[in-house]
Design a protein around this motif. Structure first.
Motif, short mmCIF file in Angstrom:
data_model
loop_
_atom_site.label_atom_id
_atom_site.label_comp_id
_atom_site.label_asym_id
_atom_site.label_seq_id
_atom_site.Cartn_x
_atom_site.Cartn_y
_atom_site.Cartn_z
N GLY A 130 0.90 -1.38 0.05
CA GLY A 130 0.29 -0.63 -0.07
C GLY A 130 0.89 1.39 -0.24
N PHE A 131 2.26 1.19 -0.55
CA PHE A 131 3.22 2.51 -0.33
C PHE A 131 2.30 2.97 -1.38
N GLY A 306 8.88 15.23 6.73
CA GLY A 306 9.15 13.71 8.22
C GLY A 306 7.98 12.46 7.72
N LEU A 307 6.78 12.47 7.03
CA LEU A 307 6.21 12.04 6.65
C LEU A 307 6.60 10.68 5.68
N ALA A 308 7.65 11.95 5.04
CA ALA A 308 8.61 10.80 3.65
C ALA A 308 8.87 9.95 4.73
N HIS A 309 9.73 9.98 6.04
CA HIS A 309 10.69 10.08 5.83
C HIS A 309 10.36 8.86 6.98
N PHE A 310 9.21 8.79 7.19
CA PHE A 310 9.11 7.97 8.38
C PHE A 310 8.01 6.38 7.59
N PHE A 311 7.67 6.50 6.81
CA PHE A 311 6.83 5.35 5.54
C PHE A 311 8.40 4.91 5.25
N ALA A 330 10.23 -7.87 -3.96
CA ALA A 330 9.39 -6.88 -3.64
C ALA A 330 9.89 -5.20 -4.73
N ALA A 331 8.60 -4.67 -5.17
CA ALA A 331 9.17 -3.43 -6.05
C ALA A 331 10.32 -3.01 -5.89
N LYS A 336 13.98 0.60 -3.12
CA LYS A 336 14.52 1.85 -2.85
C LYS A 336 14.57 3.03 -1.53
N ALA A 337 12.98 2.83 -0.91
CA ALA A 337 13.04 3.74 -0.07
C ALA A 337 13.38 3.01 1.00
N ALA A 338 13.40 1.83 1.05
CA ALA A 338 14.26 1.47 2.43
C ALA A 338 15.81 1.57 2.14
N ASP A 339 16.24 1.84 1.26
CA ASP A 339 17.89 2.29 0.85
C ASP A 339 17.62 3.70 1.79
N ILE A 340 16.90 4.56 0.72
CA ILE A 340 16.87 5.92 1.50
C ILE A 340 16.66 5.94 2.92
N ALA A 341 15.97 5.48 3.46
CA ALA A 341 16.19 5.44 5.36
C ALA A 341 17.10 4.22 5.45
#
Length: 466
Positions: A130-131, A306-311, A330-331, A336-341
């Motif tokens: 649901g990302f 902040g919202l983006a970093h949290f998710f 995973a897609a 990529k989001a996990a790498d950013i985090a």
């Protein structure tokens, strides 16, 4: 009866059943036939429960003939987003990384719908976890918009939006944590309600996550809310049960104070056709006696980041809990989001959380002077079907107007307010004060009746000649 059976509203279906003018069996069969016509083009369904639905329809038919319907939705076809658990069925969460295992029990909303007699004809698609406010998924084939299959449905309730527009029955349930009911409703030209947080019990519960209906009419969404807002002890974040007259939709808009949130900060603009449609909607309210006042954008880039970093950190935590070989499925946008985090420090992660709280506080403060606030749902028109956002250097803009109301826990809806030159739907967001879910439904119903914008619904391509 001037509509095909699959297109009849839930309100009309129950009336026809009561008068013994229709059978749930023929209605469910018509919906299954419609799914068969559309699915090769739009791919809105994860599972279709054809035999189970027909068996349930026969049981509903017998109850209506005996004058003993089991609830307000007896015999009404519905679909559920695939992350809304149904007993015995896997919930892949839109991702090839998920281990498929049968759900041990119905989620609260699924249980409430069955108790009300609704017939689950199947489960609809979603992007990974649901990302996205878009359709692409590593598990499901690409879901496409019935109005134009080259365009996106929005997300993450992608299949639910497409199913509602395509005529897969009258009621479709989705989930929303940043716009995931409202964006597909806007892109697919249907009504979608994100209730106040906790109004509809959800399992597993989570901050900002809600469950709501996507329907062709506001009245059908109200009928769905009457069933799914009933209590369930599994959701420890749910609101106390309240006796709400969900189907009492009459409302006079004269004297209402309505805020118009239309101009974003940050140096970018709402699409001109969306801007014009929302401005025209504001004028409809003004002409009926409401007081409409511009509201300055109360969100900041720090809040949105902040919202983006949290998710993104949620993505990292989810993937870290999996064996590497599964996480790799995973897609790409999840990885990529996990790498950013991974580049965030613990202090930055905590700051992300505090900025979400700032967004919540700012949203409540900015909207409190008004009975309702109206805005675009999405600042853009439906984009390419295979895209994960509207592109450019501002990926946060797609949920700019929607995500704030998840954090503030306020009810918000998408109601159709126009059509682009290319025939693409445009949705108006109507947000109310926290707990005023009925008020949002009433104002949406008033606008729906005042404008009567509905154009003919899209039709599936003709089958190839034999």
């Amino acid at each position: 009866m001037n509509q095909p059976l699959y297109a009849l509203s839930a309100v009309d279906l129950t009336r026809y059943y009561r008068q013994r003018e229709l059978s749930p069996v023929e209605v469910v069969q018509a919906v299954l036939d419609r799914i068969g016509q559309w699915e090769p083009t739009i791919g809105a369904m994860y599972l279709v429960h054809a035999q189970q639905a027909l068996d349930a329809a026969r049981a509903a038919e017998a109850r209506w003939l005996a004058g003993t319907p089991c609830g307000a939705l007896d015999g009404v076809p519905v679909t559920l987003k695939e992350n809304i658990a149904t007993q015995g069925m896997p919930t892949p969460l839109g991702s090839a990384a998920t281990v498929l295992a049968p759900a041990p029990a119905d989620a609260p909303a699924a249980a409430r719908l069955r108790e009300a007699g609704a017939i689950v004809v199947g489960k609809t698609t979603m992007p990974d976890f649901g990302f996205l406010g878009a359709a692409p998924s590593s598990f499901h084939p690409l879901t496409r918009n019935p109005w134009n299959p080259e365009r996106n449905t929005g997300g993450s309730s992608s299949g639910a939006g497409a199913a509602a527009a395509a005529g897969y029955g009258p009621i479709h349930l989705g989930t929303d944590i940043g716009g995931s009911v409202r964006i597909p409703a806007s892109f697919c030209g249907v009504f979608g309600l994100k209730p106040s947080h906790g109004r509809v019990p959800v399992y597993p519960p989570a901050a900002a996550r809600v469950l709501g209906p996507l329907t062709r009419t506001v009245a059908d969404a109200a009928l769905a809310m009457q069933a799914i807002a009933r209590p369930d002890a599994r959701d420890y974040m749910s609101l106390p049960p309240q006796d709400i007259g969900w189907t009492s939709l009459a409302r006079d808009v004269r004297g209402l104070r309505i805020g118009l949130w239309l101009e974003p900060t940050g140096g970018w603009q709402v699409d001109p056709e969306v801007h014009a449609a929302v401005l025209a909607a504001a004028q409809v309210f003004e002409q009926a006696g409401a007081v409409v006042e511009p509201v300055r954008d109360w969100t900041t880039m720090d809040m949105r980041m902040g919202l983006a970093h949290f998710f993104t950190m949620r993505c990292r935590v989810d993937l870290a809990a999996m064996p590497p070989e599964r996480a790799s499925l995973a897609a790409g946008y999840i990885r990529k989001a996990a790498d950013i985090a991974g580049a965030l420090t613990p202090e930055q992660t905590f700051q992300a959380f505090t900025r979400i709280q700032q967004l919540r506080e700012a949203t409540v403060a900015a909207t409190q002077p008004y009975d309702f606030v109206i805005s675009p749902v999405s600042p853009v028109l439906p984009f390419a079907a295979d895209a994960i956002n509207s592109g450019g250097d501002l990926p946060l803009k797609d949920s700019h107007f929607s995500a704030a109301f998840n954090q503030s826990e306020q009810p918000a809806a998408s109601v159709p307010c126009g059509v682009s030159r290319d025939g693409l739907p445009i949705g108006l967001q109507i947000a109310g004060r926290r707990f005023d879910d009925l008020g949002v439904l009433q104002l949406s119903h008033w606008f729906e009746q005042a404008t009567k914008l509905r154009s003919p619904w899209p039709e599936p391509p003709a089958p190839p000649a034999q």
